[in-house]
Design a protein around this motif. Sequence first.
Motif, PDB file in Angstrom:
ATOM      1  N   ASP A 187      78.715  72.594  45.705  1.00  0.00           N
ATOM      2  CA  ASP A 187      78.833  71.810  47.054  1.00  0.00           C
ATOM      3  C   ASP A 187      80.083  72.134  47.790  1.00  0.00           C
ATOM      4  O   ASP A 187      80.043  72.198  48.889  1.00  0.00           O
ATOM      5  CB  ASP A 187      78.594  70.308  46.756  1.00  0.00           C
ATOM      6  CG  ASP A 187      77.106  70.081  46.362  1.00  0.00           C
ATOM      7  OD1 ASP A 187      76.667  68.981  45.571  1.00  0.00           O
ATOM      8  OD2 ASP A 187      76.121  70.809  46.241  1.00  0.00           O
ATOM      9  N   GLY A 188      81.027  72.030  47.195  1.00  0.00           N
ATOM     10  CA  GLY A 188      82.377  72.117  47.867  1.00  0.00           C
ATOM     11  C   GLY A 188      82.297  73.604  48.418  1.00  0.00           C
ATOM     12  O   GLY A 188      83.020  73.780  49.459  1.00  0.00           O
ATOM     13  N   LEU A 189      81.927  74.638  47.684  1.00  0.00           N
ATOM     14  CA  LEU A 189      81.927  75.956  48.314  1.00  0.00           C
ATOM     15  C   LEU A 189      81.012  76.074  49.516  1.00  0.00           C
ATOM     16  O   LEU A 189      81.617  76.339  50.542  1.00  0.00           O
ATOM     17  CB  LEU A 189      81.325  76.882  47.061  1.00  0.00           C
ATOM     18  CG  LEU A 189      81.042  78.346  47.462  1.00  0.00           C
ATOM     19  CD1 LEU A 189      82.521  78.891  47.834  1.00  0.00           C
ATOM     20  CD2 LEU A 189      80.428  79.139  46.396  1.00  0.00           C
ATOM     21  N   HIS A 190      80.004  75.356  49.517  1.00  0.00           N
ATOM     22  CA  HIS A 190      78.990  75.123  50.734  1.00  0.00           C
ATOM     23  C   HIS A 190      79.764  74.515  51.985  1.00  0.00           C
ATOM     24  O   HIS A 190      79.485  75.133  52.976  1.00  0.00           O
ATOM     25  CB  HIS A 190      77.643  74.329  50.251  1.00  0.00           C
ATOM     26  CG  HIS A 190      76.782  74.356  51.420  1.00  0.00           C
ATOM     27  ND1 HIS A 190      76.182  75.486  51.879  1.00  0.00           N
ATOM     28  CD2 HIS A 190      76.705  73.352  52.297  1.00  0.00           C
ATOM     29  CE1 HIS A 190      75.540  75.004  52.923  1.00  0.00           C
ATOM     30  NE2 HIS A 190      75.513  73.715  53.259  1.00  0.00           N
ATOM     31  N   SER A 191      80.430  73.489  51.472  1.00  0.00           N
ATOM     32  CA  SER A 191      81.225  72.902  53.076  1.00  0.00           C
ATOM     33  C   SER A 191      82.219  73.841  53.196  1.00  0.00           C
ATOM     34  O   SER A 191      82.548  73.952  54.491  1.00  0.00           O
ATOM     35  CB  SER A 191      81.694  71.546  52.430  1.00  0.00           C
ATOM     36  OG  SER A 191      82.563  71.541  51.353  1.00  0.00           O
ATOM     37  N   MET A 192      83.100  74.559  52.465  1.00  0.00           N
ATOM     38  CA  MET A 192      84.148  75.427  52.968  1.00  0.00           C
ATOM     39  C   MET A 192      83.366  76.796  53.686  1.00  0.00           C
ATOM     40  O   MET A 192      84.086  77.044  54.673  1.00  0.00           O
ATOM     41  CB  MET A 192      84.820  76.064  51.646  1.00  0.00           C
ATOM     42  CG  MET A 192      85.892  74.995  50.975  1.00  0.00           C
ATOM     43  SD  MET A 192      86.847  75.669  49.931  1.00  0.00           S
ATOM     44  CE  MET A 192      86.588  74.889  48.691  1.00  0.00           C
ATOM     45  N   ARG A 193      82.486  77.032  53.204  1.00  0.00           N
ATOM     46  CA  ARG A 193      81.512  78.278  53.903  1.00  0.00           C
ATOM     47  C   ARG A 193      81.280  77.615  55.433  1.00  0.00           C
ATOM     48  O   ARG A 193      81.481  78.461  56.609  1.00  0.00           O
ATOM     49  CB  ARG A 193      80.288  78.566  53.280  1.00  0.00           C
ATOM     50  CG  ARG A 193      80.664  79.565  52.280  1.00  0.00           C
ATOM     51  CD  ARG A 193      79.570  80.153  51.518  1.00  0.00           C
ATOM     52  NE  ARG A 193      79.841  80.916  50.396  1.00  0.00           N
ATOM     53  CZ  ARG A 193      78.989  81.494  49.692  1.00  0.00           C
ATOM     54  NH1 ARG A 193      78.029  80.846  49.204  1.00  0.00           N
ATOM     55  NH2 ARG A 193      79.709  82.136  48.471  1.00  0.00           N
ATOM     56  N   GLN A 194      80.965  76.319  55.450  1.00  0.00           N
ATOM     57  CA  GLN A 194      80.540  75.706  57.020  1.00  0.00           C
ATOM     58  C   GLN A 194      81.698  75.706  57.704  1.00  0.00           C
ATOM     59  O   GLN A 194      81.925  75.917  58.908  1.00  0.00           O
ATOM     60  CB  GLN A 194      79.810  74.646  56.834  1.00  0.00           C
ATOM     61  CG  GLN A 194      78.462  74.447  56.419  1.00  0.00           C
ATOM     62  CD  GLN A 194      78.012  73.123  55.889  1.00  0.00           C
ATOM     63  OE1 GLN A 194      78.557  72.139  55.776  1.00  0.00           O
ATOM     64  NE2 GLN A 194      76.714  72.776  56.093  1.00  0.00           N
ATOM     65  N   GLU A 195      82.995  75.304  57.133  1.00  0.00           N
ATOM     66  CA  GLU A 195      84.107  75.060  57.824  1.00  0.00           C
ATOM     67  C   GLU A 195      84.693  76.589  58.262  1.00  0.00           C
ATOM     68  O   GLU A 195      85.160  76.613  59.511  1.00  0.00           O
ATOM     69  CB  GLU A 195      85.077  74.599  57.040  1.00  0.00           C
ATOM     70  CG  GLU A 195      86.235  74.080  57.619  1.00  0.00           C
ATOM     71  CD  GLU A 195      86.420  73.122  58.777  1.00  0.00           C
ATOM     72  OE1 GLU A 195      85.427  72.340  58.849  1.00  0.00           O
ATOM     73  OE2 GLU A 195      87.235  73.354  59.787  1.00  0.00           O
ATOM     74  N   ARG A 196      84.637  77.402  57.519  1.00  0.00           N
ATOM     75  CA  ARG A 196      84.891  78.643  57.803  1.00  0.00           C
ATOM     76  C   ARG A 196      84.166  79.244  58.985  1.00  0.00           C
ATOM     77  O   ARG A 196      84.727  79.833  60.009  1.00  0.00           O
ATOM     78  CB  ARG A 196      84.807  79.793  56.593  1.00  0.00           C
ATOM     79  CG  ARG A 196      85.228  81.188  57.071  1.00  0.00           C
ATOM     80  CD  ARG A 196      84.998  82.201  55.832  1.00  0.00           C
ATOM     81  NE  ARG A 196      83.526  82.342  55.771  1.00  0.00           N
ATOM     82  CZ  ARG A 196      82.960  83.029  54.733  1.00  0.00           C
ATOM     83  NH1 ARG A 196      83.618  83.635  53.752  1.00  0.00           N
ATOM     84  NH2 ARG A 196      81.687  83.230  54.760  1.00  0.00           N
ATOM     85  N   THR A 197      82.835  79.157  58.956  1.00  0.00           N
ATOM     86  CA  THR A 197      81.906  79.534  60.227  1.00  0.00           C
ATOM     87  C   THR A 197      82.459  78.995  61.267  1.00  0.00           C
ATOM     88  O   THR A 197      82.586  79.404  62.506  1.00  0.00           O
ATOM     89  CB  THR A 197      80.477  79.295  59.862  1.00  0.00           C
ATOM     90  OG1 THR A 197      80.266  80.011  58.653  1.00  0.00           O
ATOM     91  CG2 THR A 197      79.406  79.844  60.910  1.00  0.00           C
ATOM     92  N   LYS A 198      82.726  77.640  61.301  1.00  0.00           N
ATOM     93  CA  LYS A 198      83.188  77.013  62.491  1.00  0.00           C
ATOM     94  C   LYS A 198      84.386  77.441  63.053  1.00  0.00           C
ATOM     95  O   LYS A 198      84.459  77.723  64.236  1.00  0.00           O
ATOM     96  CB  LYS A 198      83.456  75.334  62.178  1.00  0.00           C
ATOM     97  CG  LYS A 198      82.115  74.497  62.077  1.00  0.00           C
ATOM     98  CD  LYS A 198      82.349  73.247  61.632  1.00  0.00           C
ATOM     99  CE  LYS A 198      81.385  72.499  61.344  1.00  0.00           C
ATOM    100  NZ  LYS A 198      81.586  71.059  60.651  1.00  0.00           N
ATOM    101  N   LEU A 199      85.326  77.736  61.965  1.00  0.00           N
ATOM    102  CA  LEU A 199      86.718  78.438  62.630  1.00  0.00           C
ATOM    103  C   LEU A 199      86.509  79.645  63.211  1.00  0.00           C
ATOM    104  O   LEU A 199      87.072  80.280  64.087  1.00  0.00           O
ATOM    105  CB  LEU A 199      87.713  78.249  61.500  1.00  0.00           C
ATOM    106  CG  LEU A 199      88.255  76.987  60.995  1.00  0.00           C
ATOM    107  CD1 LEU A 199      89.015  77.048  59.947  1.00  0.00           C
ATOM    108  CD2 LEU A 199      89.227  76.479  62.138  1.00  0.00           C
ATOM    109  N   GLU A 200      85.484  80.578  62.613  1.00  0.00           N
ATOM    110  CA  GLU A 200      85.362  81.862  63.268  1.00  0.00           C
ATOM    111  C   GLU A 200      84.663  81.697  64.389  1.00  0.00           C
ATOM    112  O   GLU A 200      85.077  82.533  65.321  1.00  0.00           O
ATOM    113  CB  GLU A 200      84.393  82.809  62.126  1.00  0.00           C
ATOM    114  CG  GLU A 200      85.136  83.019  61.085  1.00  0.00           C
ATOM    115  CD  GLU A 200      84.295  83.675  59.887  1.00  0.00           C
ATOM    116  OE1 GLU A 200      84.860  84.309  58.860  1.00  0.00           O
ATOM    117  OE2 GLU A 200      82.864  83.664  60.017  1.00  0.00           O
TER     118      GLU A 200
END
Length: 164
Positions: A119-132
């Motif tokens: 779950d933590g990995l999933h939320s980090m991927r979402q945050e990375r996408t937002k920043l990109e």
Amino acid sequence: AKGLSGGVREAEKEEGYKTEGERSAEREDFELAHELGIVMGKVDRLRKQLTSAQGEVLAAAKRHLSAAERLKVATASHLAAEAKIDQMQAGSKGGLERELKAAREDQMRSAEGFEKARDGLHSMRQERTKLEVQVARLRVKVKNLRSERDAAVSSEARERRQVR
């Protein structure tokens, strides 16, 4: 008088003076570059966190598999003990039941750890996408501002040529 002020502007330009429009455009470029640097720093930190989280997910998965294997062994032992219950002492059976219970609890803990890490990995991927997406927008904004600045500088140059 108009030709004279154009000559003054040209002389100031040659002496290194910048027009207000050029200073404003440079200031905006600097601010956008600074903002882009901050966002890129966040992206780098998220990449490091993502790498770390991926390692945690892998470690949790390994612990989960290990616990599942221990549960399998304990279950087999328990079933063998059940088949030979008449031949076993009460203490041996109790020990196997404790071992089976401990293996089940261990498997549950490792499964929970695995889910949490995933779950933590999933939320980090979402945050990375937002920043990109934010970085891409800033790059477009910088490009547009540079185009506007270039157009303004070009327009000033045309005006200076017309004044002469």
